[in-house]
Design a protein around this motif. Structure first.
Motif, PDB file in Angstrom:
ATOM      1  N   ALA A  18       0.681  -1.330   0.067  1.00  0.00           N
ATOM      2  CA  ALA A  18      -0.276   0.072  -0.192  1.00  0.00           C
ATOM      3  C   ALA A  18       0.949   1.188  -0.147  1.00  0.00           C
ATOM      4  N   THR A  19       2.228   1.557   0.569  1.00  0.00           N
ATOM      5  CA  THR A  19       3.315   2.400   0.392  1.00  0.00           C
ATOM      6  C   THR A  19       3.823   2.779  -1.060  1.00  0.00           C
ATOM      7  N   GLY A  20       3.203   1.352  -1.630  1.00  0.00           N
ATOM      8  CA  GLY A  20       3.964   2.607  -3.475  1.00  0.00           C
ATOM      9  C   GLY A  20       5.938   1.219  -2.965  1.00  0.00           C
ATOM     10  N   ARG A  21       5.910   0.539  -2.333  1.00  0.00           N
ATOM     11  CA  ARG A  21       7.343  -0.334  -2.221  1.00  0.00           C
ATOM     12  C   ARG A  21       6.978  -1.293  -2.673  1.00  0.00           C
ATOM     13  N   PRO A  22       7.959  -2.394  -3.505  1.00  0.00           N
ATOM     14  CA  PRO A  22       7.400  -3.423  -4.324  1.00  0.00           C
ATOM     15  C   PRO A  22       7.597  -4.427  -2.796  1.00  0.00           C
ATOM     16  N   ARG A  23       6.907  -5.363  -2.992  1.00  0.00           N
ATOM     17  CA  ARG A  23       7.102  -6.315  -1.857  1.00  0.00           C
ATOM     18  C   ARG A  23       8.610  -7.312  -2.155  1.00  0.00           C
ATOM     19  N   GLN A  28      12.423 -16.327  -4.762  1.00  0.00           N
ATOM     20  CA  GLN A  28      13.524 -16.030  -5.849  1.00  0.00           C
ATOM     21  C   GLN A  28      14.526 -15.660  -4.530  1.00  0.00           C
ATOM     22  N   PRO A  29      15.828 -15.367  -5.020  1.00  0.00           N
ATOM     23  CA  PRO A  29      17.105 -15.197  -3.941  1.00  0.00           C
ATOM     24  C   PRO A  29      17.417 -13.743  -5.112  1.00  0.00           C
ATOM     25  N   ALA A  30      17.719 -13.332  -3.841  1.00  0.00           N
ATOM     26  CA  ALA A  30      17.803 -11.776  -3.506  1.00  0.00           C
ATOM     27  C   ALA A  30      18.772 -11.169  -4.531  1.00  0.00           C
TER      28      ALA A  30
END
Length: 198
Positions: A18-23, A28-30
């Motif tokens: 909801a804050t607009g930051r992708p989760r 998947q590996p970082a």
């Protein structure tokens, strides 16, 4: 109201909060982080330090270092002034020896730490091997004791031989006893036979 919610959903991309930051996706590996310090292989560095420490601890290193210092001092005292690069107090030589000592000490300590780690692993393996050997010895001791107890109830060759000797001796004594009775009381035996025959 419902059309406004649908339009808000359409504006928010999949995987965003909801804050607009992708989760962050856990399946998947970082992505790799950028590192600002140089990376090195600790094993390769440790092996290099052991080689250096092993070389520093040899007589060859002492001979080469002595020859180098003698040549350095001879060059800077006997050669003409124009070709000398380190005058009498030999400050550059002192700096080089200090630099060599400042690198040699940590390399030797690193090599000793690696050797201590190897010794610790070897001691642990030796301890486990000793525990296994003790357990095997105790097991074999119990098995031998059980076999001894079982053999105590089994007839051995010597025991059978002694029993047979006793039986042979007893039979010989009986046979000798019957012969002596036959010699001592012949009439009685013959009379008994006559009575039986009648």
């Amino acid at each position: 109201m419902a059309p406004e919610r649908d339009s808000a959903r359409e504006r928010t991309p999949a995987g965003a909060t909801a804050t607009g930051r992708p989760r962050a996706r856990l399946d998947q590996p970082a992505p790799p982080r950028r590192r600002y310090l140089p990376e090195y292989d600790p094993e390769a560095f440790g092996r290099l330090s052991e080689r250096v420490a092993r070389f520093i601890g040899t007589g060859r290193f002492l001979v080469w270092m002595t020859v180098t210092i003698i040549c350095w001092v001879a060059w800077n005292t006997l050669m003409p002034q124009s070709v000398r690069f380190d005058e009498y107090p030999f400050i550059f030589l002192t700096l080089a020896l200090s630099l060599q000592a400042s690198y040699a000490a940590p390399l030797i300590l690193l090599a000793q730490n690696r050797q201590d780690d190897r010794d610790r692993v070897n001691l642990e393996q030796d301890r486990k091997q000793n525990e296994r050997s003790i357990a095997d010895t105790e097991y074999l001791t119990r098995e031998v004791a059980a076999l001894r107890m079982g053999l105590g109830e089994v007839a051995t060759r010597d025991w059978i031989r002694s029993e047979l000797h006793d039986l042979v001796r007893e039979l010989e004594q009986r046979r000798d006893g019957h012969r002596s009775e036959a010699v001592v009381f012949p009439a009685e035996r013959s009379h008994g036979r006559d009575v039986d025959d009648r």
